[in-house]
Design a protein around this motif. Structure first.
Motif, PDB file in Angstrom:
ATOM      1  N   SER A   1       0.841  -1.197   0.000  1.00 52.15           N
ATOM      2  CA  SER A   1       0.000   0.000   0.000  1.00 52.15           C
ATOM      3  C   SER A   1       0.874   1.244   0.000  1.00 52.15           C
ATOM      4  CB  SER A   1      -0.944   0.018   1.210  1.00 52.15           C
ATOM      5  OG  SER A   1      -0.202   0.117   2.414  1.00 52.15           O
ATOM      6  N   LEU A   2       0.275   2.316  -0.481  1.00 52.06           N
ATOM      7  CA  LEU A   2       0.901   3.643  -0.464  1.00 52.06           C
ATOM      8  C   LEU A   2      -0.043   4.569   0.277  1.00 52.06           C
ATOM      9  CD1 LEU A   2       2.852   5.919  -1.371  1.00 52.06           C
ATOM     10  CD2 LEU A   2       1.546   6.019  -3.521  1.00 52.06           C
ATOM     11  N   LEU A   3       0.398   5.100   1.398  1.00 50.52           N
ATOM     12  CA  LEU A   3      -0.417   6.010   2.205  1.00 50.52           C
ATOM     13  C   LEU A   3       0.128   7.419   2.044  1.00 50.52           C
ATOM     14  CD1 LEU A   3      -2.645   6.518   4.308  1.00 50.52           C
ATOM     15  CD2 LEU A   3      -0.943   6.060   6.088  1.00 50.52           C
ATOM     16  N   LEU A   4      -0.744   8.327   1.580  1.00 53.16           N
ATOM     17  CA  LEU A   4      -0.374   9.731   1.379  1.00 53.16           C
ATOM     18  C   LEU A   4      -1.214  10.580   2.329  1.00 53.16           C
ATOM     19  CD1 LEU A   4      -0.391   9.628  -2.522  1.00 53.16           C
ATOM     20  CD2 LEU A   4       1.635   9.631  -1.055  1.00 53.16           C
ATOM     21  N   ARG A   5      -0.572  11.106   3.368  1.00 55.34           N
ATOM     22  CA  ARG A   5      -1.276  11.935   4.353  1.00 55.34           C
ATOM     23  C   ARG A   5      -1.076  13.411   4.030  1.00 55.34           C
ATOM     24  NH1 ARG A   5      -0.416  14.514   9.253  1.00 55.34           N
ATOM     25  NH2 ARG A   5       1.835  14.199   9.025  1.00 55.34           N
ATOM     26  N   LYS A   6      -2.143  14.191   4.175  1.00 58.48           N
ATOM     27  CA  LYS A   6      -2.119  15.625   3.856  1.00 58.48           C
ATOM     28  C   LYS A   6      -1.575  15.848   2.448  1.00 58.48           C
ATOM     29  CE  LYS A   6      -1.904  17.250   8.628  1.00 58.48           C
ATOM     30  NZ  LYS A   6      -1.231  18.110   9.618  1.00 58.48           N
ATOM     31  N   LEU A   7      -2.174  15.134   1.538  1.00 59.97           N
ATOM     32  CA  LEU A   7      -1.723  15.153   0.146  1.00 59.97           C
ATOM     33  C   LEU A   7      -2.169  16.413  -0.588  1.00 59.97           C
ATOM     34  CD1 LEU A   7      -0.681  13.757  -2.507  1.00 59.97           C
ATOM     35  CD2 LEU A   7      -2.992  12.801  -2.715  1.00 59.97           C
ATOM     36  N   GLN A   8      -1.252  16.985  -1.351  1.00 56.48           N
ATOM     37  CA  GLN A   8      -1.588  17.967  -2.385  1.00 56.48           C
ATOM     38  C   GLN A   8      -0.704  17.651  -3.586  1.00 56.48           C
ATOM     39  OE1 GLN A   8      -1.771  22.079  -1.217  1.00 56.48           O
ATOM     40  NE2 GLN A   8      -2.800  22.679  -3.101  1.00 56.48           N
ATOM     41  N   LEU A   9      -1.327  17.583  -4.751  1.00 56.48           N
ATOM     42  CA  LEU A   9      -0.634  17.082  -5.932  1.00 56.48           C
ATOM     43  C   LEU A   9      -1.110  17.821  -7.169  1.00 56.48           C
ATOM     44  CD1 LEU A   9       1.072  14.914  -7.492  1.00 56.48           C
ATOM     45  CD2 LEU A   9      -0.971  13.459  -7.422  1.00 56.48           C
ATOM     46  N   GLN A  10      -0.169  18.145  -8.056  1.00 55.29           N
ATOM     47  CA  GLN A  10      -0.535  18.749  -9.336  1.00 55.29           C
ATOM     48  C   GLN A  10       0.522  18.463 -10.395  1.00 55.29           C
ATOM     49  OE1 GLN A  10      -1.293  22.964  -9.301  1.00 55.29           O
ATOM     50  NE2 GLN A  10      -2.082  22.974 -11.392  1.00 55.29           N
ATOM     51  N   PRO A  11       0.154  17.719 -11.435  1.00 57.67           N
ATOM     52  CA  PRO A  11       1.005  17.622 -12.624  1.00 57.67           C
ATOM     53  C   PRO A  11       0.538  18.665 -13.642  1.00 57.67           C
ATOM     54  CG  PRO A  11      -0.699  15.972 -12.751  1.00 57.67           C
ATOM     55  CD  PRO A  11      -0.967  16.765 -11.491  1.00 57.67           C
ATOM     56  N   PHE A  12       1.190  18.723 -14.787  1.00 55.85           N
ATOM     57  CA  PHE A  12       0.786  19.618 -15.879  1.00 55.85           C
ATOM     58  C   PHE A  12       0.698  21.078 -15.415  1.00 55.85           C
ATOM     59  CE2 PHE A  12      -1.356  15.476 -16.625  1.00 55.85           C
ATOM     60  CZ  PHE A  12      -0.586  15.052 -17.690  1.00 55.85           C
ATOM     61  N   ILE A  13       1.704  21.531 -14.646  1.00 54.02           N
ATOM     62  CA  ILE A  13       1.769  22.939 -14.242  1.00 54.02           C
ATOM     63  C   ILE A  13       2.468  23.709 -15.365  1.00 54.02           C
ATOM     64  CG2 ILE A  13       2.708  24.561 -12.564  1.00 54.02           C
ATOM     65  CD1 ILE A  13       2.602  22.382 -10.469  1.00 54.02           C
ATOM     66  N   TYR A  14       1.788  24.722 -15.894  1.00 56.01           N
ATOM     67  CA  TYR A  14       2.357  25.491 -17.014  1.00 56.01           C
ATOM     68  C   TYR A  14       2.819  26.880 -16.592  1.00 56.01           C
ATOM     69  CZ  TYR A  14       0.245  21.800 -19.797  1.00 56.01           C
ATOM     70  OH  TYR A  14      -0.103  20.581 -20.306  1.00 56.01           O
ATOM     71  N   LYS A  15       2.225  27.417 -15.545  1.00 51.59           N
ATOM     72  CA  LYS A  15       2.587  28.759 -15.093  1.00 51.59           C
ATOM     73  C   LYS A  15       2.791  28.733 -13.583  1.00 51.59           C
ATOM     74  CE  LYS A  15      -0.133  31.037 -18.703  1.00 51.59           C
ATOM     75  NZ  LYS A  15      -1.247  31.987 -18.993  1.00 51.59           N
TER      76      LYS A  15
END
Length: 284
Positions: free
Chosen positions: A213-227
C-alpha cells in the motif's frame, strides 16, 4: 359448502401472495450489489468527488513543516509536477508461512525525476534507499481532467526487512493500475489522506502473499503545471460516505413481515374453523 371452502382457500392464497410481496418490498431496498461496494479505508475518499477551494499562495509559506515537497522542474517551463505529502509505503509478504511486513517513510531528501515533454502524459519518479515510486499521469480525451493513470512501487530484495524472500535477483514490484483522483485541469488535488492498494502482476512471478500500500497523508498534488512554481486552486476531496448497516433494516423488515404473516394466517385458520362450525350447526 364446497364452494365456501374453495372461497376460503382462495382468500388464504391471496393473503399469502400479499405477504410475500410485502416481504420483498421490505427487504429488497436494503440489499446491496457486490459491485457497488467499494472497499475503502474509513478516511479514504471516493476519487474525483470534491469542490474548488481557495488556492495556496505559495508552497513554501503554506506547507506544513512536517511534510515533504517533491518538485520536478522542466528545463523549458520550470516546475511541471509538484507533490506534497507525508508518505509511507508498506510491503507485505509470506515468509515461512508467516505474515511479514516491510515499511518505509519517503524521506524529504529523496531523489526526484520525471518527464513533462508530452502535453497529455507525464510521470514523477521518487527514489530513496532500496525503493522507487513511479506515478504516471494522463488527461481525459477531451483534456478537461488529469488523473493518476498508474502507480508502480519497485523495491530491492536486498533490503534487510525483505531478507529471505526468493526473487531470483529481480526487483519486487507492486502496482495500482486503476484511475485515481480525476481532477480539473489547472487545479491541484488536496486530501487529508489517500490510501492506495498495491498488488503484484502475476507475470512477474511474485513471491507468495505479496501485496502492499501507499499512504499519502495531507496530500496535495498537481502535474501539468504550465505557469508559476506553486499549487493552483485545490480540488479538495470529500470524505467517503460510509455504507449504512444493512442488518437493522433487514431484521426489522423480516420481523414485521413474519408478524403480519402469523396474524393473517391465524385469522384465516380461525375463520376456516368458524365457517365449518357454522355449517355443522346449520346441518343439525
Amino acid at each position: 359448502m364446497v364452494r365456501q371452502e374453495m372461497a376460503v382457500h382462495l382468500k388464504l392464497l391471496l393473503i399469502h401472495t400479499t405477504i410475500l410481496s410485502l416481504v420483498s418490498a421490505l427487504t429488497l431496498p436494503s440489499q446491496v450489489s457486490p459491485k457497488s461496494i467499494i472497499k475503502l479505508s474509513s478516511s479514504t475518499t471516493e476519487p474525483g468527488s470534491g469542490s474548488l477551494v481557495t488556492p495556496a499562495s505559495t508552497a513554501s509559506k503554506d506547507t506544513d513543516s512536517e511534510l515533504a515537497v517533491y518538485r520536478y522542474i522542466n528545463s523549458n517551463t520550470g516546475t511541471c509536477i509538484l507533490l506534497q505529502a507525508d508518505a509511507v509505503v508498506e510491503v507485505n509478504f509470506l515468509l515461512n508461512n508467516l505474515d511479514e511486513q516491510a515499511d518505509s517513510y519517503i524521506p524529504k531528501d529523496a531523489l526526484v525525476d520525471g518527464n513533462c515533454k508530452n502535453e497529455d502524459a507525464s510521470f514523477l519518479s521518487i527514489s530513496w534507499k532500496g525503493y522507487r515510486l513511479l506515478l504516471n499521469f494522463a488527461k481525459t480525451p477531451g483534456g478537461e481532467r488529469w488523473y493518476i493513470d498508474n502507480v508502480e512501487l519497485a523495491v530491492s530484495p536486498d533490503l534487510y526487512q525483505l531478507r529471505g524472500i526468493q526473487t531470483h535477483g529481480k526487483l519486487i514490484k507492486l502496482y495500482h493500475k486503476e484511475i485515481l483522483i480525476p481532477t480539473p485541469i489547472g487545479k491541484s488535488y488536496a486530501c487529508e489522506e489517500v490510501d492506495i492498494d498495491l498488488i503484484p502482476d502475476e507475470e512477474d512471478n511474485p513471491p507468495p502473499g505479496l501485496r502492499g500500500s501507499l499512504l499519502l497523508r495531507k496530500l496535495q498534488l498537481q502535474p501539468f503545471i504550465y505557469k508559476g512554481e506553486n499549487f493552483e486552486a485545490a480540488f479538495e476531496c470529500k470524505p467517503q460516505r460510509t455504507h449504512l448497516d444493512e442488518t437493522a433494516p433487514i431484521a426489522v423488515g423480516s420481523t414485521l413481515a413474519i408478524a403480519v404473516l402469523m396474524t393473517v394466517t391465524g385469522y384465516g385458520i380461525f375463520r376456516y374453523f368458524k365457517i365449518k362450525n357454522v355449517q355443522y350447526n346449520t346441518m343439525e
